[in-house]
Scaffold this motif. Sequence first.
Motif, PDB file in Angstrom:
ATOM      1  N   GLY A 151       0.831  -1.218   0.139  1.00 25.30           N
ATOM      2  CA  GLY A 151      -0.038  -0.093   0.007  1.00 25.30           C
ATOM      3  C   GLY A 151       0.820   1.378   0.034  1.00 25.30           C
ATOM      4  O   GLY A 151       0.248   2.472   0.043  1.00 25.30           O
ATOM      5  N   LYS A 152       2.079   1.248  -0.368  1.00 31.60           N
ATOM      6  CA  LYS A 152       2.947   2.210  -0.029  1.00 31.60           C
ATOM      7  C   LYS A 152       3.371   2.649  -1.598  1.00 31.60           C
ATOM      8  O   LYS A 152       3.451   1.852  -2.492  1.00 31.60           O
ATOM      9  N   PRO A 153       3.567   4.151  -1.792  1.00 29.26           N
ATOM     10  CA  PRO A 153       3.853   4.448  -3.324  1.00 29.26           C
ATOM     11  C   PRO A 153       5.462   4.205  -3.677  1.00 29.26           C
ATOM     12  O   PRO A 153       5.778   4.419  -4.748  1.00 29.26           O
ATOM     13  N   LEU A 191       7.342 -12.055  -3.162  1.00 30.24           N
ATOM     14  CA  LEU A 191       6.869 -10.845  -2.780  1.00 30.24           C
ATOM     15  C   LEU A 191       5.615 -10.451  -3.747  1.00 30.24           C
ATOM     16  O   LEU A 191       4.467 -10.042  -3.334  1.00 30.24           O
ATOM     17  N   VAL A 192       5.854 -10.685  -4.935  1.00 28.29           N
ATOM     18  CA  VAL A 192       4.822 -10.573  -5.860  1.00 28.29           C
ATOM     19  C   VAL A 192       3.606 -11.435  -5.742  1.00 28.29           C
ATOM     20  O   VAL A 192       2.483 -10.994  -5.718  1.00 28.29           O
ATOM     21  N   GLU A 193       3.896 -12.727  -5.310  1.00 28.33           N
ATOM     22  CA  GLU A 193       2.736 -13.821  -4.894  1.00 28.33           C
ATOM     23  C   GLU A 193       2.085 -13.219  -3.668  1.00 28.33           C
ATOM     24  O   GLU A 193       0.824 -13.378  -3.505  1.00 28.33           O
ATOM     25  N   LEU A 194       2.865 -12.437  -2.726  1.00 29.97           N
ATOM     26  CA  LEU A 194       2.158 -12.029  -1.468  1.00 29.97           C
ATOM     27  C   LEU A 194       1.460 -10.712  -1.762  1.00 29.97           C
ATOM     28  O   LEU A 194       1.174  -9.832  -0.897  1.00 29.97           O
ATOM     29  N   GLY A 195       1.408  -9.936  -3.103  1.00 29.05           N
ATOM     30  CA  GLY A 195       0.633  -9.011  -3.368  1.00 29.05           C
ATOM     31  C   GLY A 195       1.572  -7.535  -3.717  1.00 29.05           C
ATOM     32  O   GLY A 195       0.600  -6.585  -3.805  1.00 29.05           O
ATOM     33  N   ILE A 196       2.594  -7.731  -3.755  1.00 29.12           N
ATOM     34  CA  ILE A 196       3.609  -6.505  -3.905  1.00 29.12           C
ATOM     35  C   ILE A 196       3.612  -6.405  -5.355  1.00 29.12           C
ATOM     36  O   ILE A 196       3.732  -7.288  -6.243  1.00 29.12           O
ATOM     37  N   GLU A 197       3.383  -4.994  -5.837  1.00 28.35           N
ATOM     38  CA  GLU A 197       3.283  -4.721  -7.372  1.00 28.35           C
ATOM     39  C   GLU A 197       4.792  -4.793  -7.858  1.00 28.35           C
ATOM     40  O   GLU A 197       5.650  -4.247  -7.309  1.00 28.35           O
ATOM     41  N   PRO A 198       4.947  -5.646  -8.989  1.00 28.41           N
ATOM     42  CA  PRO A 198       6.297  -5.821  -9.481  1.00 28.41           C
ATOM     43  C   PRO A 198       6.816  -4.568  -9.970  1.00 28.41           C
ATOM     44  O   PRO A 198       8.134  -4.569  -9.957  1.00 28.41           O
ATOM     45  N   GLU A 199       6.069  -3.660 -10.604  1.00 28.69           N
ATOM     46  CA  GLU A 199       6.755  -2.298 -10.944  1.00 28.69           C
ATOM     47  C   GLU A 199       7.393  -1.465  -9.941  1.00 28.69           C
ATOM     48  O   GLU A 199       8.111  -0.411 -10.082  1.00 28.69           O
ATOM     49  N   ARG A 200       7.404  -1.883  -8.855  1.00 29.23           N
ATOM     50  CA  ARG A 200       7.889  -1.170  -7.576  1.00 29.23           C
ATOM     51  C   ARG A 200       9.163  -1.749  -7.258  1.00 29.23           C
ATOM     52  O   ARG A 200       9.956  -1.215  -6.428  1.00 29.23           O
ATOM     53  N   LEU A 235       9.616   7.500  -5.532  1.00 32.29           N
ATOM     54  CA  LEU A 235       8.229   7.263  -5.742  1.00 32.29           C
ATOM     55  C   LEU A 235       8.240   6.462  -7.010  1.00 32.29           C
ATOM     56  O   LEU A 235       8.953   6.476  -7.972  1.00 32.29           O
ATOM     57  N   THR A 236       7.151   5.510  -7.171  1.00 33.46           N
ATOM     58  CA  THR A 236       7.042   4.705  -8.383  1.00 33.46           C
ATOM     59  C   THR A 236       6.450   5.718  -9.495  1.00 33.46           C
ATOM     60  O   THR A 236       5.236   6.527  -9.229  1.00 33.46           O
ATOM     61  N   THR A 237       6.669   5.819 -10.690  1.00 29.70           N
ATOM     62  CA  THR A 237       6.385   6.897 -11.524  1.00 29.70           C
ATOM     63  C   THR A 237       5.673   6.189 -12.877  1.00 29.70           C
ATOM     64  O   THR A 237       5.254   6.851 -13.546  1.00 29.70           O
ATOM     65  N   SER A 238       6.021   4.828 -12.687  1.00 32.26           N
ATOM     66  CA  SER A 238       5.217   4.186 -13.955  1.00 32.26           C
ATOM     67  C   SER A 238       3.897   3.979 -14.009  1.00 32.26           C
ATOM     68  O   SER A 238       3.160   2.812 -13.604  1.00 32.26           O
ATOM     69  N   GLY A 239       3.069   5.132 -13.823  1.00 32.73           N
ATOM     70  CA  GLY A 239       1.584   4.849 -13.644  1.00 32.73           C
ATOM     71  C   GLY A 239       1.216   4.907 -12.049  1.00 32.73           C
ATOM     72  O   GLY A 239       2.016   4.727 -11.443  1.00 32.73           O
ATOM     73  N   SER A 240       0.036   4.734 -11.967  1.00 33.14           N
ATOM     74  CA  SER A 240      -0.575   4.526 -10.278  1.00 33.14           C
ATOM     75  C   SER A 240      -0.444   2.993  -9.974  1.00 33.14           C
ATOM     76  O   SER A 240      -0.907   2.155 -10.873  1.00 33.14           O
ATOM     77  N   ILE A 241       0.147   2.785  -8.878  1.00 36.86           N
ATOM     78  CA  ILE A 241      -0.010   1.361  -8.328  1.00 36.86           C
ATOM     79  C   ILE A 241      -1.154   1.151  -7.573  1.00 36.86           C
ATOM     80  O   ILE A 241      -1.498  -0.236  -7.152  1.00 36.86           O
TER      81      ILE A 241
END
Length: 247
Positions: A151-153, A191-200, A235-241
């Motif tokens: 849930g963090k950007p 981490l991706v399996e646990l719900g972390i966005e890969p783009e982060r 911050l992640t800049t490639s679109g909103s997570i």
Amino acid sequence: MGRLKQESSGGGGGAPEWVLTYGDMMSLLLTFFIMLAALSEVKKEDQFEALAEALRRRFGKYVSLDELALYYKPTVATPLKSVSEGREKLAKTLEGASKVKGPRGREAKVRSIRPGDEATTGGVVFFEEGTDQPLPGFDESLKKIAESLAGKPQKIEIRGHTSARPLPPGSSFRTHWDLAYAECLRVMEKLVELGIEPERIRISVAAANEPLFTDPDPEKRKQNARVEIALLNELTTSGSIFPSKGG
């Protein structure tokens, strides 16, 4: 005439001029030590107040008892509460005023991830030396780390480390760099399996170049085979997570 000239050139045999200065210095030192000795004998309140009053009159400045107490160390118990209370507080501070243990936090042991201001949130997971097989507790540790990162950007860095121990014969990894990267991939997939966005996620490897321990103790050396997960100040800049409100 010759006799008078000879007597006048003799100089009289007096002491050199520096003796006067030396005598003055010794007199001042003697006075100073006499004052110290007198202060050490002050054991009663009326004597101490008389001394303070004499100093006020002599130097023309009001000197409170509290000010004098900073330099006064009584040899017996005195009514100067500021002295006794100050010493008591200092002793309690050094010894620990309370022996009651504080509440236990969620983490029994605080572990430093990496020096710097980047690794404010995250954690560490450990691997077997020379392999990409994690140690027991891998899933549980990553689950806790994922909960703190969700849930963090900000971006997340996964940094792989290995032990400096040579790879075993027949290893599927050519170098420690390959091994460190394989460890990072295993952590990233979980981490991706646990719900972390890969783009982060960002992967970096240090191989055996950033050891936690350089001690020859094998138990400490094993802890160098690890992967650090850190929340970056970027911050992640490639679109909103985050999902849109309408979707």
